[in-house]
Design an enzyme around this catalytic site. Structure first.
Site, mmCIF file in Angstrom:
data_model
loop_
_atom_site.group_PDB
_atom_site.id
_atom_site.type_symbol
_atom_site.label_atom_id
_atom_site.label_comp_id
_atom_site.label_asym_id
_atom_site.label_seq_id
_atom_site.Cartn_x
_atom_site.Cartn_y
_atom_site.Cartn_z
ATOM 1 N N LYS A 234 9.803 61.814 34.047
ATOM 2 C CA LYS A 234 10.913 62.616 34.376
ATOM 3 C C LYS A 234 10.683 63.880 34.647
ATOM 4 C CE LYS A 234 14.421 59.545 31.943
ATOM 5 N NZ LYS A 234 15.326 59.460 30.959
ATOM 6 N N GLY B 274 19.791 60.072 34.304
ATOM 7 C CA GLY B 274 20.794 58.894 33.902
ATOM 8 C C GLY B 274 22.106 59.588 34.764
ATOM 9 N N LEU C 195 20.229 42.651 38.256
ATOM 10 C CA LEU C 195 21.886 42.455 37.606
ATOM 11 C C LEU C 195 21.780 42.481 36.106
ATOM 12 C CD1 LEU C 195 24.571 41.898 38.910
ATOM 13 C CD2 LEU C 195 24.358 39.671 38.437
ATOM 14 N N GLY C 196 20.799 43.562 35.614
ATOM 15 C CA GLY C 196 21.021 43.913 34.138
ATOM 16 C C GLY C 196 22.125 44.788 33.856
ATOM 17 N N LYS D 296 15.966 37.242 38.355
ATOM 18 C CA LYS D 296 15.096 35.985 37.908
ATOM 19 C C LYS D 296 15.569 34.598 37.756
ATOM 20 C CE LYS D 296 12.057 39.639 35.645
ATOM 21 N NZ LYS D 296 11.309 39.894 34.577
#
Length: 404
Positions: free
Chosen positions: A203, A132, A9-10, A43
């Site tokens: 990537k 992204g 949940l960043g 966490k």
């Protein structure tokens, strides 16, 4: 109803929750189903968060997610490498589809996880891991149905592109711009993965393996980062009526491939020269479709979350390629054939070095505080061998290929 198990949940995880909350009606109209986050793994469950997820949603125990009967899709956004690998593997083994934005885990375990998902007829999607917010992997895989893709290249790291853009247009030195980038959140406190090219390498490993339909491993890619560039180098590049970008490129060559991540000097009127600040771009060429260009935000809360949720929608709708997208071609690493003209600056203007380096010089640009030159057409590996034989340490030179 589609139940989601959200791992992390960043910044991106919060963006996923935000978009889901805003677009619930539209998503139901498209998919015919309610999409609901059933559990979120964090966490620290006691950390204060601005997002209201309701009671009993947040947990620090992965077992609560993997054993939840209503969760059918696992969205992995932890950013960790080994832990995320274990989460993804268990999710696939339990019959769950998986979406991740974690380029490190996709790159390191690409073949294994792709094969595992295909064998179990499950989705393993990772659009957000490469561009992204730029939709690139799905169009690339769709193009492969009708095309042989012979080359893929791109500006794949927003941090490096921001630093190089600021240096070029504002005449600032590398350390000064890096500090600003860290203050603005473009660069991490430890920027190594970005500025030394490892992020771009991972990537390119994903893009190149998909595009050429043969395994290109991380160790198969030649790597040069941007951390040694100086304001002096920028001035020399400007005199060439050019700019510099960190570009990753994988190219088919005689039943083999070349793959490189390297600072690249390009003319000011070229396509990549106009991709600036934290934006990214990917270009690939097919034998039927020709050249296709993709441009957009390479990172950020909402662009990346948008890519994650696009994968979720594709899984719900079944609108993704069900087979293993990785090909079975056995391609030979031909990096020793990489050759061209290069810009080389050495911060040790010693007479002996200058004398030996002149043999590869096409144009000598400076012999004062720095030796700077434009090389003749030469194999990349020969330059590295020469520098090593002269005892020129990596910290003392900057090397960039020149594309006309």
């Amino acid at each position: 109803m589609i139940g989601i198990g959200l791992l992390g949940l960043g910044t991106v995880g919060a963006g996923v929750v935000e978009i889901l909350n805003k677009r619930q009606e539209e998503l139901k109209a498209l998919t015919g189903k309610d999409i609901e986050i059933k559990k979120v793994l964090v966490k620290d469950i006691n950390k204060k968060r601005e997002i209201d997820l309701g009671e009993n949603i947040i947990t620090s125990d992965f077992e609560e997610i993997i054993n939840h009967e209503d969760i059918s899709i696992i969205v992995e956004l932890t950013g960790d490498l080994e832990q995320s690998y274990r989460y993804i593997k268990r999710a696939l083994n339990s019959g769950r589809d998986v979406v991740t934005a974690n380029k490190a885990v996709v790159s390191k375990h690409f073949e294994e996880l792709s094969s595992s998902a295909a064998e179990k007829n499950l989705g393993f999607l990772y659009e957000a891991s490469v561009g992204g917010g730029i939709p690139i992997l799905k169009p690339l895989q769709e193009a492969l149905t009708l095309n042989n893709i012979t080359v893929v290249q791109g500006i794949l790291n927003g941090t490096c592109n921001y630093i190089l853009t600021k240096m070029f247009y504002e005449g600032l030195d590398y350390g000064e711009v890096l500090k600003t980038a860290q203050e603005l959140g473009y660069a991490e406190a430890d920027p190594t993965a970005d500025v030394e090219g490892y992020d771009t390498l991972r990537k390119l490993r994903i893009l190149g393996t998909l595009a050429l339909q043969g395994e290109i491993r991380e160790e198969d890619i030649l790597l040069e980062g941007i951390s040694k560039i100086t304001a002096f180098d920028i001035e020399q590049i400007k005199k060439m009526k050019s700019t510099v970008k960190l570009i990753g490129e994988a190219k088919e060559l005689d039943e083999g491939f070349t793959a490189v991540v390297q600072p690249t000097i390009i003319k000011e009127d070229s396509y990549f020269a106009n991709v600036n600040m934290a934006f990214n771009s990917v270009v690939f060429s097919g034998d039927n479709v020709g050249e296709l260009k993709f441009y957009g935000s390479g990172a950020g809360k909402l662009p990346t979350a948008n890519a994650v949720l696009s994968d979720v929608v594709d899984i719900i709708m079944g609108s993704y390629i069900k087979r293993n997208p990785l090909g079975e071609r056995k391609l030979k690493n031909l990096n020793t054939r990489i050759k061209g003209e290069y810009y080389l600056r050495i911060s040790s203007p010693i007479e002996e070095i200058l004398k030996n380096i002149e043999s590869i010089s096409k144009e000598l640009l400076s012999t004062n505080d720095n030796i700077a030159l434009r090389t003749k057409e030469i194999e990349y590996i020969e330059i590295i061998k020469l520098l090593s034989s002269l005892g020129v340490h990596r910290d003392k030179y900057f090397l960039a290929r020149i594309l006309e």
